[in-house]
Scaffold this active site. Structure first.
Site, short mmCIF file in Angstrom:
data_model
loop_
_atom_site.label_atom_id
_atom_site.label_comp_id
_atom_site.label_asym_id
_atom_site.label_seq_id
_atom_site.Cartn_x
_atom_site.Cartn_y
_atom_site.Cartn_z
N TYR A 1 -24.60 64.17 61.07
CA TYR A 1 -23.27 64.38 60.49
C TYR A 1 -22.93 63.43 59.35
O TYR A 1 -21.87 63.56 58.76
CB TYR A 1 -22.20 64.28 61.58
CG TYR A 1 -22.25 62.98 62.37
CD1 TYR A 1 -21.62 61.84 61.90
CD2 TYR A 1 -22.93 62.90 63.57
CE1 TYR A 1 -21.65 60.65 62.60
CE2 TYR A 1 -22.97 61.72 64.29
CZ TYR A 1 -22.33 60.61 63.81
OH TYR A 1 -22.38 59.43 64.51
N GLY A 2 -23.78 62.48 59.04
CA GLY A 2 -23.45 61.48 58.03
C GLY A 2 -24.52 61.32 56.97
O GLY A 2 -24.86 62.26 56.25
N LEU B 1 -27.62 61.21 57.04
CA LEU B 1 -28.86 61.98 57.18
C LEU B 1 -28.72 63.42 56.69
O LEU B 1 -29.71 64.14 56.58
CB LEU B 1 -29.31 61.99 58.65
CG LEU B 1 -29.79 60.63 59.17
CD1 LEU B 1 -29.81 60.63 60.68
CD2 LEU B 1 -31.15 60.29 58.59
N GLU C 1 -30.44 54.29 63.66
CA GLU C 1 -29.14 54.31 64.33
C GLU C 1 -28.92 53.11 65.25
O GLU C 1 -27.84 52.97 65.81
CB GLU C 1 -28.99 55.61 65.14
CG GLU C 1 -29.15 56.87 64.32
CD GLU C 1 -28.03 57.09 63.30
OE1 GLU C 1 -27.09 56.29 63.25
OE2 GLU C 1 -28.11 58.07 62.55
#
Length: 122
Positions: A8-9, A11, A75
């Site tokens: 969601y960011g 990537l 992450e």
């Protein structure tokens, strides 16, 4: 063998860490209800918020074992983010959820990092 992930960011396509997804198979976009997104500066954080009327926009990919390990490292699995399974239109996938205090990080009301980042001129 592959592992399905929801990103969601940074990537997502055209974002700073999308290069890690070069061997991934793109499945499509979707929205996940019950999650809220916050702006941490260079990347976002998603948290489960079942009671809020919020969604997170993202993309679903199938990744190989090497890429999945690289995503865990990026992450900070277990320290900065944890993984949780979610149901997407493409089947179950892993999502990375933020573990640290948010401080004064602003909510991204639309739940879309790409749109938010463009609005913030990032």
């Amino acid at each position: 063998m592959y592992t399905r992930v929801f990103v969601y960011g940074s990537l997502r396509q055209y974002q700073s860490n999308h290069g890690l997804m070069e061997t991934a198979v793109y499945r499509g976009t979707c929205q996940l209800p019950g999650f809220a997104m916050y702006d941490l500066g260079p990347y976002p954080a998603a948290l489960r918020q079942e009671t809020a009327d919020v969604v997170v926009h993202g993309e679903v990919y199938d990744v190989d074992a090497k890429t999945f390990r690289e995503l865990d490292m990026l992450e900070g699995l277990g320290e900065e983010y944890c993984r949780e399974r979610v149901l997407t239109p493409y089947g179950e996938a892993w999502i990375y959820l933020y573990l640290q205090p948010l401080g004064r990080s602003p909510l991204i009301p639309e739940g879309d990092w790409v749109v938010w980042a463009e609005q913030q001129n990032r």
